[in-house]
Design a protein around this motif. Structure first.
Motif, PDB file in Angstrom:
ATOM      1  N   GLN A  61       0.843  -1.212   0.000  1.00  0.00           N
ATOM      2  CA  GLN A  61       0.000   0.000   0.000  1.00  0.00           C
ATOM      3  C   GLN A  61       0.879   1.263   0.000  1.00  0.00           C
ATOM      4  OE1 GLN A  61      -1.715   1.687   3.723  1.00  0.00           O
ATOM      5  NE2 GLN A  61      -3.689   1.009   2.868  1.00  0.00           N
ATOM      6  N   GLY A  62       2.068   1.152   0.576  1.00  0.00           N
ATOM      7  CA  GLY A  62       2.951   2.314   0.655  1.00  0.00           C
ATOM      8  C   GLY A  62       3.783   2.542  -0.590  1.00  0.00           C
ATOM      9  N   GLN A  63       3.585   1.706  -1.581  1.00  0.00           N
ATOM     10  CA  GLN A  63       4.336   1.749  -2.852  1.00  0.00           C
ATOM     11  C   GLN A  63       3.679   2.767  -3.787  1.00  0.00           C
ATOM     12  OE1 GLN A  63       6.526  -1.208  -3.170  1.00  0.00           O
ATOM     13  NE2 GLN A  63       7.459  -0.488  -5.051  1.00  0.00           N
ATOM     14  N   GLY A  64       4.533   3.648  -4.379  1.00  0.00           N
ATOM     15  CA  GLY A  64       3.895   4.656  -5.228  1.00  0.00           C
ATOM     16  C   GLY A  64       4.503   4.798  -6.601  1.00  0.00           C
ATOM     17  N   TYR A  65       5.598   4.110  -6.841  1.00  0.00           N
ATOM     18  CA  TYR A  65       6.294   4.221  -8.127  1.00  0.00           C
ATOM     19  C   TYR A  65       6.713   2.818  -8.565  1.00  0.00           C
ATOM     20  CZ  TYR A  65       6.943   9.127  -6.707  1.00  0.00           C
ATOM     21  OH  TYR A  65       6.753  10.429  -6.304  1.00  0.00           O
ATOM     22  N   ALA A  66       6.834   2.630  -9.832  1.00  0.00           N
ATOM     23  CA  ALA A  66       7.283   1.331 -10.358  1.00  0.00           C
ATOM     24  C   ALA A  66       8.753   1.109  -9.992  1.00  0.00           C
ATOM     25  CB  ALA A  66       7.122   1.305 -11.872  1.00  0.00           C
ATOM     26  N   ASP A  67       9.063  -0.120  -9.690  1.00  0.00           N
ATOM     27  CA  ASP A  67      10.448  -0.584  -9.528  1.00  0.00           C
ATOM     28  C   ASP A  67      11.219   0.121  -8.420  1.00  0.00           C
ATOM     29  OD1 ASP A  67      11.159  -1.422 -13.045  1.00  0.00           O
ATOM     30  OD2 ASP A  67       9.789  -2.284 -11.556  1.00  0.00           O
ATOM     31  N   VAL A  68      10.500   0.605  -7.385  1.00  0.00           N
ATOM     32  CA  VAL A  68      11.201   1.066  -6.184  1.00  0.00           C
ATOM     33  C   VAL A  68      11.224  -0.104  -5.202  1.00  0.00           C
ATOM     34  CG1 VAL A  68      10.568   3.483  -6.485  1.00  0.00           C
ATOM     35  CG2 VAL A  68       9.105   1.996  -5.110  1.00  0.00           C
ATOM     36  N   PRO A  69      12.222  -0.168  -4.333  1.00  0.00           N
ATOM     37  CA  PRO A  69      12.335  -1.324  -3.437  1.00  0.00           C
ATOM     38  C   PRO A  69      11.347  -1.251  -2.277  1.00  0.00           C
ATOM     39  CG  PRO A  69      14.097   0.219  -3.000  1.00  0.00           C
ATOM     40  CD  PRO A  69      13.353   0.762  -4.180  1.00  0.00           C
ATOM     41  N   GLY A  70      11.155  -2.390  -1.655  1.00  0.00           N
ATOM     42  CA  GLY A  70      10.273  -2.459  -0.489  1.00  0.00           C
ATOM     43  C   GLY A  70      11.007  -3.064   0.686  1.00  0.00           C
ATOM     44  N   LEU A  71      10.333  -3.082   1.811  1.00  0.00           N
ATOM     45  CA  LEU A  71      10.849  -3.701   3.032  1.00  0.00           C
ATOM     46  C   LEU A  71       9.825  -4.704   3.556  1.00  0.00           C
ATOM     47  CD1 LEU A  71      12.298  -0.840   5.322  1.00  0.00           C
ATOM     48  CD2 LEU A  71      13.463  -2.956   4.733  1.00  0.00           C
ATOM     49  N   TYR A  72       9.022  -5.299   2.642  1.00  0.00           N
ATOM     50  CA  TYR A  72       7.873  -6.048   3.137  1.00  0.00           C
ATOM     51  C   TYR A  72       7.734  -7.457   2.578  1.00  0.00           C
ATOM     52  CZ  TYR A  72       5.891  -4.151  -1.228  1.00  0.00           C
ATOM     53  OH  TYR A  72       5.675  -3.776  -2.520  1.00  0.00           O
ATOM     54  N   THR A  73       8.767  -7.921   1.845  1.00  0.00           N
ATOM     55  CA  THR A  73       8.734  -9.336   1.429  1.00  0.00           C
ATOM     56  C   THR A  73      10.058  -9.993   1.825  1.00  0.00           C
ATOM     57  OG1 THR A  73       9.774  -8.919  -0.730  1.00  0.00           O
ATOM     58  CG2 THR A  73       7.339  -8.751  -0.593  1.00  0.00           C
ATOM     59  N   PRO A  74      10.064 -11.306   2.024  1.00  0.00           N
ATOM     60  CA  PRO A  74      11.328 -11.985   2.360  1.00  0.00           C
ATOM     61  C   PRO A  74      12.395 -11.774   1.288  1.00  0.00           C
ATOM     62  CG  PRO A  74       9.437 -13.440   2.695  1.00  0.00           C
ATOM     63  CD  PRO A  74       8.900 -12.209   2.042  1.00  0.00           C
ATOM     64  N   GLU A  75      11.955 -11.775   0.015  1.00  0.00           N
ATOM     65  CA  GLU A  75      12.913 -11.577  -1.087  1.00  0.00           C
ATOM     66  C   GLU A  75      13.569 -10.199  -0.995  1.00  0.00           C
ATOM     67  OE1 GLU A  75       9.726 -12.345  -1.428  1.00  0.00           O
ATOM     68  OE2 GLU A  75       9.805 -14.489  -2.000  1.00  0.00           O
ATOM     69  N   ALA A  76      12.760  -9.182  -0.675  1.00  0.00           N
ATOM     70  CA  ALA A  76      13.318  -7.824  -0.582  1.00  0.00           C
ATOM     71  C   ALA A  76      14.302  -7.748   0.570  1.00  0.00           C
ATOM     72  CB  ALA A  76      12.191  -6.817  -0.385  1.00  0.00           C
ATOM     73  N   LEU A  77      13.950  -8.362   1.692  1.00  0.00           N
ATOM     74  CA  LEU A  77      14.837  -8.300   2.866  1.00  0.00           C
ATOM     75  C   LEU A  77      16.132  -9.059   2.582  1.00  0.00           C
ATOM     76  CD1 LEU A  77      12.126  -8.642   5.630  1.00  0.00           C
ATOM     77  CD2 LEU A  77      13.296  -6.559   4.861  1.00  0.00           C
ATOM     78  N   ASP A  78      16.053 -10.159   1.854  1.00  0.00           N
ATOM     79  CA  ASP A  78      17.284 -10.864   1.441  1.00  0.00           C
ATOM     80  C   ASP A  78      18.134  -9.967   0.542  1.00  0.00           C
ATOM     81  OD1 ASP A  78      15.827 -14.216   1.153  1.00  0.00           O
ATOM     82  OD2 ASP A  78      16.611 -13.084   2.872  1.00  0.00           O
TER      83      ASP A  78
END
Ligand SMILES: C=C(C(=O)O)c1ccccc1
Length: 371
Positions: A61-78
């Motif tokens: 929900q906090g995502q506002g642009y394409a291809d910006v990183p997140g902190l909310y999936t295991p893959e992103a945290l890895d």
């Protein structure tokens, strides 16, 4: 008299210099997952006193642009773990900027194609960045948001808390709360975007309530010494404004003074533009912060060149200076500033989206000398 190149300890984090890499959105993390190219980019810039990552979404929900990183999936945290390990291996320090865009988003980027959320259902006259089917990037009007129910707000505060914990577990030295540039927290603060009639709207105290609930949650979770915050008192970025910024941000910094934060990061003027915009008194703001007992490092940003940065630290006006575009084009910016060496030109065409070109292909002085 302190120098821009002196070490400094900011809360729980000790830095090799006061030269900071400002958060810079680059749109090079498809599926919101940091990748090996991102690792190289940050590793190249590890001689910064502190790296603040690009803005990083705390949830879908906090995502506002394409291809910006997140902190909310295991893959992103890895993915982030690989970044922090690489930066630390080079002796660098890195914090992640925690981001909820609020209304600066598009239905195509939102969970189930829904409306973005905001304090009030007021569309921003702004644009966001989308990726077309053919992989090319495009800027599009932001979608009309829906007003958050008061009952939803504790859940978003909890999202910030979880993301802060995840950030520390991913190896970050700390976090920066993104409360600037017309994103969600700033939307609550500013009178142009917040027309709520409940206890999150109207008075300065009510409009700042969400900010302090987020600061409370994060500092309780990871400690104030690992928590910084970015504010932009008068920027018009993303179509925000306030009827009276001085009392609003005086109240904000006086409230922040009670936490013992690592740093306060202030964008002076219009983000990426006129530093004198709206004629705000930033020295008075710092004085109000310190008069209220605030002892966090004071970080300044927006259009600083080498001499301005040297003067700001030596005069005591600032403890740290954050550089944005100069760090894009100069991975070894600290050395270049120390030696007063020429800076690489910025590849404006490749700021957002794409691959290595205009991202990891800028030469360092060492590489230039070898050629
Ligand atoms: C996170 C951003 C900000 O804080 O202004 C941003 C987002 C998109 C492009 C440039 C900057």
């Amino acid at each position: 008299m302190p120098s821009l190149f002196d070490p400094i300890t900011i809360g729980d984090i000790t830095l090799s210099s006061r030269v900071v890499m400002a958060p810079l959105t680059r749109n090079r993390s498809p599926k919101a997952v940091p990748n090996t190219l991102n690792v190289t980019y940050y590793e190249q810039r590890a001689t910064a006193g502190l790296i603040i990552t690009e803005a990083t979404a705390i949830t879908h929900q906090g995502q506002g642009y394409a291809d910006v990183p997140g902190l909310y999936t295991p893959e992103a945290l890895d993915g982030w773990r690989k970044v922090t390990e690489a930066v630390h291996k080079q002796g660098g320090k890195i914090v992640v900027q925690m981001w909820h865009v609020g209304r600066i988003s598009h239905t195509s980027l939102q969970p189930d194609g829904g409306k973005p959320v905001a304090p009030s259902a007021i569309a921003a006259k702004s644009k966001t960045y989308l990726i077309n089917e053919d992989g090319t990037g495009t800027f599009a009007e932001t979608s009309e948001p829906r007003a958050l129910e008061a009952s939803e707000i504790p859940g978003i505060v909890e999202d910030y808390r979880k993301a802060a914990r995840a950030a520390i577990d991913a190896g970050f030295d700390g976090v920066e709360i993104h409360a600037a540039n017309g994103y969600l927290i700033d939307q609550f603060l500013r009178s142009s975007a917040n027309k709520r009639e409940d206890n999150y709207g109207g008075s300065v105290e009510n409009r700042a309530r969400f900010l302090f609930e987020v600061v409370d949650a994060i500092t309780q979770e990871i400690g104030a010494g690992r928590t910084g915050i970015r504010i932009s008192p008068v920027t018009p970025a993303n179509d925000v404004s306030d009827d009276d910024p001085k009392p609003l941000f005086t109240y904000v910094v006086e409230g922040l003074a009670r936490y013992g934060l690592s740093y306060i990061h202030v964008i002076e003027g219009a983000t990426g533009g006129d530093r004198a915009f709206a004629g705000f008194d930033y020295d008075a703001l710092r004085k109000a912060y310190e008069a209220a007992g605030g002892n966090a490092a004071w970080m300044v940003n927006n259009g600083y060149d080498r001499q301005m940065a040297l003067d700001a630290v030596e005069s005591g006006k600032a403890d740290l200076v954050a550089f944005g575009k100069p760090f894009i084009a100069n991975p070894d910016l600290v050395r270049r500033l120390k030696e007063n060496a020429p800076l690489n030109a910025l590849d404006q065409e490749n700021m957002y989206g794409g691959g290595a070109k205009g991202y990891t292909d800028y030469p360092s002085l060492t590489q230039e000398a070898a050629e």
